[in-house]
Design a protein around this motif. Structure first.
Motif, PDB file in Angstrom:
ATOM      1  N   LEU A  16      66.431   4.544  23.084  1.00 42.71           N
ATOM      2  CA  LEU A  16      66.823   5.395  24.208  1.00 42.71           C
ATOM      3  C   LEU A  16      65.784   6.482  24.448  1.00 42.71           C
ATOM      4  N   LEU A  20      63.532   7.087  27.893  1.00 40.37           N
ATOM      5  CA  LEU A  20      63.485   8.349  28.638  1.00 40.37           C
ATOM      6  C   LEU A  20      62.047   8.843  28.765  1.00 40.37           C
ATOM      7  N   PRO A  55      70.148  13.290  23.395  1.00 38.15           N
ATOM      8  CA  PRO A  55      70.537  13.940  24.645  1.00 38.15           C
ATOM      9  C   PRO A  55      72.044  13.840  24.853  1.00 38.15           C
ATOM     10  N   ASP A  59      72.470  15.686  30.055  1.00 38.36           N
ATOM     11  CA  ASP A  59      71.007  15.704  29.943  1.00 38.36           C
ATOM     12  C   ASP A  59      70.411  14.468  30.608  1.00 38.36           C
ATOM     13  N   ILE A  60      71.030  13.321  30.377  1.00 37.15           N
ATOM     14  CA  ILE A  60      70.520  12.075  30.954  1.00 37.15           C
ATOM     15  C   ILE A  60      70.640  12.091  32.467  1.00 37.15           C
ATOM     16  N   TRP A  63      67.869  14.307  33.751  1.00 40.82           N
ATOM     17  CA  TRP A  63      66.593  13.623  33.503  1.00 40.82           C
ATOM     18  C   TRP A  63      66.336  12.571  34.579  1.00 40.82           C
ATOM     19  N   CYS A  64      67.340  11.741  34.853  1.00 39.91           N
ATOM     20  CA  CYS A  64      67.188  10.673  35.840  1.00 39.91           C
ATOM     21  C   CYS A  64      66.998  11.236  37.237  1.00 39.91           C
ATOM     22  N   THR A  73      71.079   5.846  35.665  1.00 38.40           N
ATOM     23  CA  THR A  73      71.835   6.836  34.904  1.00 38.40           C
ATOM     24  C   THR A  73      72.949   6.217  34.064  1.00 38.40           C
ATOM     25  N   LEU A  76      71.844   4.166  31.066  1.00 37.04           N
ATOM     26  CA  LEU A  76      71.299   5.000  29.994  1.00 37.04           C
ATOM     27  C   LEU A  76      72.399   5.763  29.259  1.00 37.04           C
ATOM     28  N   ILE A  77      73.410   6.205  29.995  1.00 39.88           N
ATOM     29  CA  ILE A  77      74.541   6.876  29.342  1.00 39.88           C
ATOM     30  C   ILE A  77      75.291   5.881  28.455  1.00 39.88           C
ATOM     31  N   LEU A  80      73.467   5.607  25.352  1.00 45.72           N
ATOM     32  CA  LEU A  80      73.753   6.766  24.510  1.00 45.72           C
ATOM     33  C   LEU A  80      75.059   6.565  23.754  1.00 45.72           C
TER      34      LEU A  80
END
Length: 274
Positions: A16, A20, A55, A59-60, A63-64, A73, A76-77, A80
């Motif tokens: 991950l 990022l 993160p 935060d993600i 970031w995205c 998004t 990626l979550i 996480l």
């Protein structure tokens, strides 16, 4: 957050972090640039990109947005969440006892509307008889040196026995608990398979099948997959990986027989018990 080569969870966190960092570079930003646009300290973005700090979901999202890839998004979550809870060793999960380990999964089963299970080595827990469950959990309790709360764990597992399943013919001949326990379990399989809310399929043993057996897995709607391995309990929530297990389930279901054909395999296995 030190990285251990033997830790699946740590490798997932590193993957991950690498993704990022890649998004940051693809957007033409340095870590300092990204930190400034996110309103963070430079050290925070550095710690995240080097997998020293995990993160948060927020935060993600930020970031995205800064990198212009809002469409990534949710995946990626999900990555996480997978990294946070993907791997739990049995000794950690079962430290409070087998009863607590069974009870901890009940809410997931309660909120699931479509449940799919594939097992090539044990009758799935949701369609086990009490004696079969006791034999299986007793073996675990003795092998791992756990406190003896098997009776309570059996009762807890009985709370979640419903919905639909698939399995391998080898499961019918696993021999768990001995001939008497297996005979009772096979009779129960036939009864459960006749319920309108249950689809019971058996993948016949065959020398020419082009889809190999897989590790046992459990799919909860389209949100989560659980896999039980020798050393621990794997949780998968990444949408693409969940979809891969759903595809594997569909392929195995195509190989399975149902109805009278499935009952015939069960009867054959029962007859072999003498």
């Amino acid at each position: 957050m030190a990285i251990s080569a033997s830790s699946s969870a740590q490798r997932a966190r590193q993957a991950l972090a690498d993704r990022l960092a890649e998004l940051c570079r693809d957007a033409g930003l340095t870590g300092a640039d990204l930190a400034g646009r996110c309103g963070w300290s430079r050290s925070k973005s550095s710690r995240i990109m080097n997998a020293r700090t995990a993160p948060s979901a927020e935060d993600i999202r930020v970031w995205c947005e800064v990198c212009g890839v809002q469409d990534q998004t949710e995946d990626l979550i999900a990555s996480l969440r997978t990294a946070e809870g993907m791997w739990v060793e049995w000794r950690r999960m079962e430290r409070p006892g087998l009863k607590r380990a069974q009870e901890s999964r009940l809410p997931l089963y309660q909120r699931t509307r479509r449940f799919r299970s594939y097992s090539s080595w044990l009758v799935p827990g949701m369609i086990q008889t009490p004696s079969y469950t006791e034999a299986a959990l007793r073996a675990i309790q003795r092998r791992r040196g756990l406190a003896d709360d098997v009776s309570e764990a059996v009762a807890a597992r009985r709370e979640r026995q419903r919905l639909l399943y698939e399995g391998e013919e080898s499961v019918l001949r696993s021999g768990v608990g001995g001939a008497e326990v297996m005979a009772e379990q096979l009779d129960h399989l036939k009864a459960v398979g006749s319920l309108p809310q249950v689809s019971l399929g058996v993948v016949p043993m065959a020398p020419d099948r082009d889809r190999w057996p897989a590790e046992g897995f459990w799919i909860f709607d389209v949100a989560q997959v659980n896999v039980e391995l020798i050393s621990g309990y794997l949780t998968i929530t990444q949408p693409r990986e969940v979809a891969a297990y759903a595809q594997a389930f569909a392929e195995l279901a195509e190989l399975a027989v149902h109805g009278a054909s499935a009952r015939a395999l069960i009867d054959k296995a029962r007859d072999s018990l003498g």
